[in-house]
Design a protein around this motif. Structure first.
Motif, short mmCIF file in Angstrom:
data_model
loop_
_atom_site.label_atom_id
_atom_site.label_comp_id
_atom_site.label_asym_id
_atom_site.label_seq_id
_atom_site.Cartn_x
_atom_site.Cartn_y
_atom_site.Cartn_z
N GLU A 34 0.81 -1.22 0.00
CA GLU A 34 0.00 0.00 0.00
C GLU A 34 0.84 1.27 0.00
OE1 GLU A 34 -2.93 -0.27 3.13
OE2 GLU A 34 -3.65 -2.19 2.37
N TRP A 35 2.05 1.22 0.56
CA TRP A 35 2.89 2.43 0.59
C TRP A 35 3.28 2.87 -0.82
CZ3 TRP A 35 7.73 2.53 -1.44
CH2 TRP A 35 8.40 1.32 -1.57
N VAL A 36 3.35 1.92 -1.77
CA VAL A 36 3.65 2.29 -3.16
C VAL A 36 2.49 3.12 -3.71
CG1 VAL A 36 4.12 1.44 -5.49
CG2 VAL A 36 5.11 0.27 -3.51
N GLY A 37 1.28 2.67 -3.44
CA GLY A 37 0.10 3.43 -3.87
C GLY A 37 0.02 4.79 -3.21
N LEU A 38 0.36 4.85 -1.92
CA LEU A 38 0.35 6.13 -1.22
C LEU A 38 1.40 7.08 -1.80
CD1 LEU A 38 -0.11 4.95 2.48
CD2 LEU A 38 -1.80 6.08 1.00
N PHE A 39 2.59 6.54 -2.10
CA PHE A 39 3.63 7.36 -2.73
C PHE A 39 3.12 7.93 -4.06
CE2 PHE A 39 6.98 7.71 -5.91
CZ PHE A 39 7.80 8.66 -5.33
N MET A 40 2.51 7.07 -4.86
CA MET A 40 1.98 7.53 -6.15
C MET A 40 0.90 8.58 -5.96
SD MET A 40 1.84 3.91 -8.21
CE MET A 40 0.69 4.54 -9.40
N ALA A 41 0.00 8.36 -5.00
CA ALA A 41 -1.07 9.32 -4.75
C ALA A 41 -0.51 10.68 -4.34
CB ALA A 41 -2.02 8.78 -3.68
N VAL A 42 0.47 10.67 -3.45
CA VAL A 42 1.09 11.93 -3.02
C VAL A 42 1.77 12.62 -4.20
CG1 VAL A 42 2.96 12.93 -1.61
CG2 VAL A 42 1.36 11.29 -0.60
N ASP A 43 2.48 11.85 -5.02
CA ASP A 43 3.17 12.42 -6.17
C ASP A 43 2.16 13.04 -7.15
OD1 ASP A 43 6.06 12.38 -7.45
OD2 ASP A 43 4.58 12.10 -9.06
N PHE A 44 1.10 12.29 -7.47
CA PHE A 44 0.06 12.84 -8.35
C PHE A 44 -0.57 14.09 -7.73
CE2 PHE A 44 -0.43 8.56 -10.50
CZ PHE A 44 -0.24 9.02 -11.80
N PHE A 45 -0.84 14.04 -6.42
CA PHE A 45 -1.44 15.18 -5.74
C PHE A 45 -0.57 16.43 -5.89
CE2 PHE A 45 -2.20 18.02 -2.21
CZ PHE A 45 -3.59 18.10 -2.16
N LEU A 46 0.72 16.29 -5.63
CA LEU A 46 1.63 17.43 -5.75
C LEU A 46 1.62 18.00 -7.16
CD1 LEU A 46 4.66 16.15 -3.63
CD2 LEU A 46 2.99 17.92 -2.99
N ARG A 47 1.64 17.12 -8.16
CA ARG A 47 1.66 17.60 -9.54
C ARG A 47 0.33 18.21 -9.97
NH1 ARG A 47 2.47 13.39 -12.96
NH2 ARG A 47 2.60 11.79 -11.37
N ALA A 48 -0.78 17.73 -9.42
CA ALA A 48 -2.10 18.20 -9.84
C ALA A 48 -2.54 19.47 -9.12
CB ALA A 48 -3.14 17.11 -9.62
N PHE A 49 -2.26 19.55 -7.82
CA PHE A 49 -2.90 20.57 -6.99
C PHE A 49 -1.96 21.58 -6.34
CE2 PHE A 49 -5.60 16.69 -6.70
CZ PHE A 49 -6.68 17.16 -7.44
N THR A 50 -0.65 21.44 -6.54
CA THR A 50 0.29 22.37 -5.91
C THR A 50 1.34 22.80 -6.94
OG1 THR A 50 2.04 20.85 -5.16
CG2 THR A 50 0.06 21.01 -3.77
N THR A 51 2.18 23.72 -6.51
CA THR A 51 3.33 24.11 -7.33
C THR A 51 4.61 23.47 -6.80
OG1 THR A 51 3.60 26.12 -6.01
CG2 THR A 51 2.30 26.31 -8.04
N ILE A 52 4.46 22.61 -5.78
CA ILE A 52 5.61 21.90 -5.21
C ILE A 52 6.04 20.81 -6.19
CG2 ILE A 52 6.40 20.43 -3.31
CD1 ILE A 52 4.15 21.80 -1.60
N LYS A 53 7.33 20.74 -6.45
CA LYS A 53 7.84 19.69 -7.34
C LYS A 53 7.68 18.33 -6.69
CE LYS A 53 9.37 22.18 -10.77
NZ LYS A 53 8.59 22.18 -11.98
N SER A 54 7.10 17.40 -7.41
CA SER A 54 6.91 16.06 -6.88
C SER A 54 8.21 15.26 -7.01
CB SER A 54 5.79 15.35 -7.64
OG SER A 54 6.25 14.91 -8.90
#
Length: 147
Positions: A34-54
């Protein structure tokens, strides 16, 4: 890309990230970690909703700079929308695995892999088509009504 980075992203980086998403999704589906999925979700979140580099965007930039690939700027909002869809898909896979709904998790994972392969190999962004066909017209209509 500087100030333009708010409106543009590097297509080469997007395609490399999509390739890594294919690999990570395969690892997630194979291992059910599940941590792989969480990592992916966080990475997608950063790229979609913030200006923070994922993390994947940073990795792609380092690799592309190292092999001296010339950046190709493309309009960012459709890619951000596609990343938002990736966030939903990777979160869904993780939640489905958590609750033991393996068949559903594999189905959602297969769709994510399919979309990421289209982007990374063929430069076809299904999320971008949805954005341009559905989201952008709604945004334009809303903007016209406010004027």
């Amino acid at each position: 890309m500087g100030e333009k980075s708010k409106y543009y992203v590097n297509e080469q980086a997007v395609r490399l990230i999509a390739f890594v998403v294919v690999i990570l999704t395969g690892v997630l589906l194979y291992t059910r970690l599940e941590w792989v999925g969480l990592f992916m979700a966080v990475d997608f979140f950063l790229r979609a909703f913030t200006t923070i580099k994922s993390p994947l965007a940073i990795l792609a930039k380092v690799i592309l700079d190292k092999i001296q690939v010339v950046p190709k700027p493309i309009f960012a909002p459709p890619k951000r929308f596609a990343a938002a869809l990736g966030f939903v898909f990777s979160t869904a896979i993780t939640v489905l695995f958590h609750f033991g709904l393996f068949t559903a998790a594999y189905a959602v994972g297969g769709i994510l892999i399919f979309c990421a392969v289209l982007e990374s190999v063929f430069k076809v962004c299904l999320g971008c088509y949805i954005y341009n066909g559905v989201v952008a017209p709604v945004l334009l209509k809303s903007k016209r009504e406010k004027q």
